[in-house]
Design an enzyme around this catalytic site. Structure first.
Site, PDB file in Angstrom:
ATOM      1  N   TYR A  58      -1.432  -7.896 -11.046  1.00 27.07           N
ATOM      2  CA  TYR A  58      -0.365  -7.809 -10.054  1.00 27.07           C
ATOM      3  C   TYR A  58       0.866  -8.602 -10.512  1.00 27.07           C
ATOM      4  CZ  TYR A  58      -4.007  -6.348  -6.664  1.00 27.07           C
ATOM      5  OH  TYR A  58      -5.024  -5.700  -6.001  1.00 27.07           O
TER       6      TYR A  58
ATOM      7  N   GLU B 189       0.830  -1.204   0.000  1.00 28.37           N
ATOM      8  CA  GLU B 189       0.000   0.000   0.000  1.00 28.37           C
ATOM      9  C   GLU B 189       0.870   1.262   0.000  1.00 28.37           C
ATOM     10  OE1 GLU B 189      -2.817  -0.835  -0.781  1.00 28.37           O
ATOM     11  OE2 GLU B 189      -2.723  -2.910  -0.111  1.00 28.37           O
TER      12      GLU B 189
END
Length: 614
Positions: free
Chosen positions: A394, A307
């Site tokens: 991803y 994050e």
């Protein structure tokens, strides 16, 4: 009409919003929010102006200067199940629009928790999840990452609660008199004796999916000069989170060294209730996290690293539409692993890559009947992005960038990354923009790497690569030996933590015998692991082997957490395949009992799985 995004009604012939000013009145008894949304345009506009909405009640649309009504329609009359409805306002030279609306109990962005669903069981709680296209279910907006906006917000909440946002906190104050509500509700209601107002401002332009708030009984701990960790006001949760994320400042400094200045001032963390549907959400200034990342050994900090990496790739530079989601997540996965490597070492980073590789291989099986979603550059016209959310952007995105790094060398790639971030910061771009920048700055790269095969081809390219490390090789070898009956010795796994076990379990055959699994669990108690990555990997194998001794633990897990990373594989394993009538009945019962504890996004994902296979 010329849409700029397959998931938005936003029209390319109309101006993009530059600023939104929100006044939100939280009505917990009805689980709704009364909202005033002031939308500012870069210049006066005449003609239709289109906003995205979903499950909103529109009370009025006004010229904010004169407060006279503006003509509007909602199209289509029957809302599209993915897009919702377009709010089309007719403007006559206005540069601002004021919309008065109310959320529905069906808002897909909001989860309202009653006091019994919270940790202290005394006060209610509400939080948002706006990615990918859920901001439109809170307030009308151009709900596309192509439309970056600054915003300010006033949250009118019960006095005993507090609020956090993906924005700078200005102050907590008493409600003011006439006009403070900006039309969200009657002034008398806004100024109730039991109410308080929290004010926030976001001065940097962000895509709407990064709008976020949480309101509840909140506490915090200081863990660094730029970081507080928040959660429900429960000392045990706060203290565990503070220990898990104590190294956050070191990671921020590593990120700055690798990718340039941290442009968001604060990097605070909010640990949400277990129903939060993702591992983490990169809301700027206030990252949202699942409590399942608190593992007691600091390995949960890897989710924080991911994050944090979004602060540069995803938040500073954003995919223009969800068709280019890999530009957010592939870059961020690469950046995360560089941070992890610097802070926790090469072996841990290699384990991270190895787990990702297994996940990518598994996604190829998941999408074998619809290989479009194994591409990096996808076509999601008519598709709900939540339904096709996967590890492909991803892990295939990571593999693409890792391939470029191997081709030109890490120092040259680091220089390229810093230039890329500096060039496109606070912009939303697409794959072609990235590829053109890549070719311009690395001349001849298209002759060394098949860029089209990587971005537009299906499957895993032949020049993708498994990680190379001693620990990775050892774990995969031990997993292969288990297939022929050899269980790892205790001295071989004495140093293992959650990641090692997760990688081991994910490399076991799905057709492992139930008796083998029971023997493995008897020795190492994997079904009781406090690390949900390990527990869920084991329970998937238990379901695949029809080892019903573990179904009670499967049920407990599905009722304990709402993270989709765990719900999706467990429900799918229960209902996919022939001869599973008993498991299908079990899955339907568990979901019926657990559903109200899941966020609406997770509810929709599980419903789609059951609709497909049951």
């Amino acid at each position: 009409m010329a849409p700029i995004d397959p998931h938005s009604y936003t029209d390319s012939t109309q101006p993009l919003t530059t600023h939104i000013s929100l006044s939100l009145y939280f009505d917990f008894p009805s689980s709704t929010i009364h909202t005033s949304t002031l939308i500012s345009l870069p210049k006066p506009h005449s003609g239709p102006f289109t906003l995205d909405t979903r499950t909103l009640s529109i009370a009025s649309v006004l010229d904010p200067t004169s407060l006279s009504p503006l003509p509007f329609t909602l199209n289509p009359s029957t809302p599209d199940p993915v897009l919702g409805q377009a709010l089309i306002v007719t403007l006559s030279g206005q540069s601002q629009v004021l919309v008065i609306s109310k959320t529905s109990t069906l808002s897909s962005a909001l989860q309202w928790l009653s006091p019994p669903q919270t940790f202290n069981k005394a006060l209610p709680f509400v939080y948002t999840q706006c990615q990918s296209i859920h901001a439109r279910s809170i307030f009308p907006c151009q709900d596309t990452p192509a439309a970056r906006v600054c915003y300010d917000a006033k949250l009118n909440i019960p006095r005993q609660l507090s609020a956090v946002m993906s924005a700078k906190h200005l102050h907590r104050r008493e409600p003011l008199g006439f006009g403070d509500a900006k039309g969200a509700c009657d002034d008398s209601v806004w100024c109730g004796a039991d109410r308080v107002v929290e004010e926030f401002v976001m001065e940097q332009p962000i895509p709407p999916h990064l709008f976020a708030f949480a309101v509840g009984e909140l506490g915090f701990r200081e863990v660094g000069p730029r970081t507080r960790v928040y959660s429900e006001a429960a000392p045990a949760v706060l203290d565990a989170a503070a220990r898990e994320f104590a190294g956050t400042e070191e990671m921020i400094r590593v990120g700055e060294r690798l990718f340039g200045p941290y442009d968001w001032e604060r990097f605070d963390l909010l640990v949400l209730p277990p129903s939060f549907p993702y591992g983490g959400m990169e809301n700027p200034r206030m990252v949202f996290l699942t409590p399942t990342v608190i593992k007691g050994d600091a390995t949960g900090a890897q989710v924080v690293a991911h994050e944090l990496a979004h602060s540069w790739t995803g938040n500073l530079i954003t995919n223009k539409t969800n068709d280019h989601f890999w530009l957010n997540e592939g870059f961020t996965t690469y950046a995360e692993r560089r941070i992890v490597e610097a802070v926790q070492g090469e072996d841990i980073a290699a384990l991270n890559v190895g787990i990702g590789w297994r996940g990518l291989v598994d996604e190829m099986e998941r999408f074998k009947d619809n290989m479009e979603f194994t591409k990096l550059k996808t076509n999601q016209e008519g598709v709900d992005p939540d339904d096709v959310y996967s590890q492909v952007p991803y892990e295939k995105g990571f593999q693409f960038l890792w391939r470029i790094e191997r081709q030109i060398g890490r120092p040259a790639f680091d220089d390229f990354l810093k230039k890329y971030i500096a060039t496109f910061k606070f912009q939303s771009i697409d794959t072609d923009t990235f590829l053109n920048f890549l070719k311009a700055n690395l001349p001849g790269i298209e002759n060394q790497i098949d860029l089209i095969a990587w971005t537009e081809g299906t499957g895993i390219p032949t020049d993708a690569m498994e990680p190379v490390s001693n620990i990775y090789t050892k774990i995969v070898t031990l997993a292969n030996e288990f297939k022929v009956g050899r269980m790892p010795r205790e001295d071989e796994v004495a140093e293992w933590h959650g990641q090692e076990w997760e990688l081991y379990l994910e490399n076991l055959s799905k057709s492992v015998e139930a008796s083998q699994l029971q023997a493995l669990d008897a020795r190492y108690r994997l079904s009781e692991s406090k690390d949900f990555e390990v527990k869920v990997a084991f329970l998937q194998l238990a379901i695949s082997s029809r080892c019903k001794d573990y179904y009670a633990e499967v049920e407990r897990t599905l009722k304990e957490v709402g993270r989709m990373k765990y719900l999706r594989p467990l429900y799918t394993a229960l209902v996919q395949g022939a001869g599973k009538e008993e498991e299908k009945t079990f899955a339907k019962r568990v979901f019926a009992e657990a559903r109200d504890g899941y966020h609406p996004i997770a509810q929709g994902v599980v419903e789609a799985i059951l609709a497909k296979f049951v």
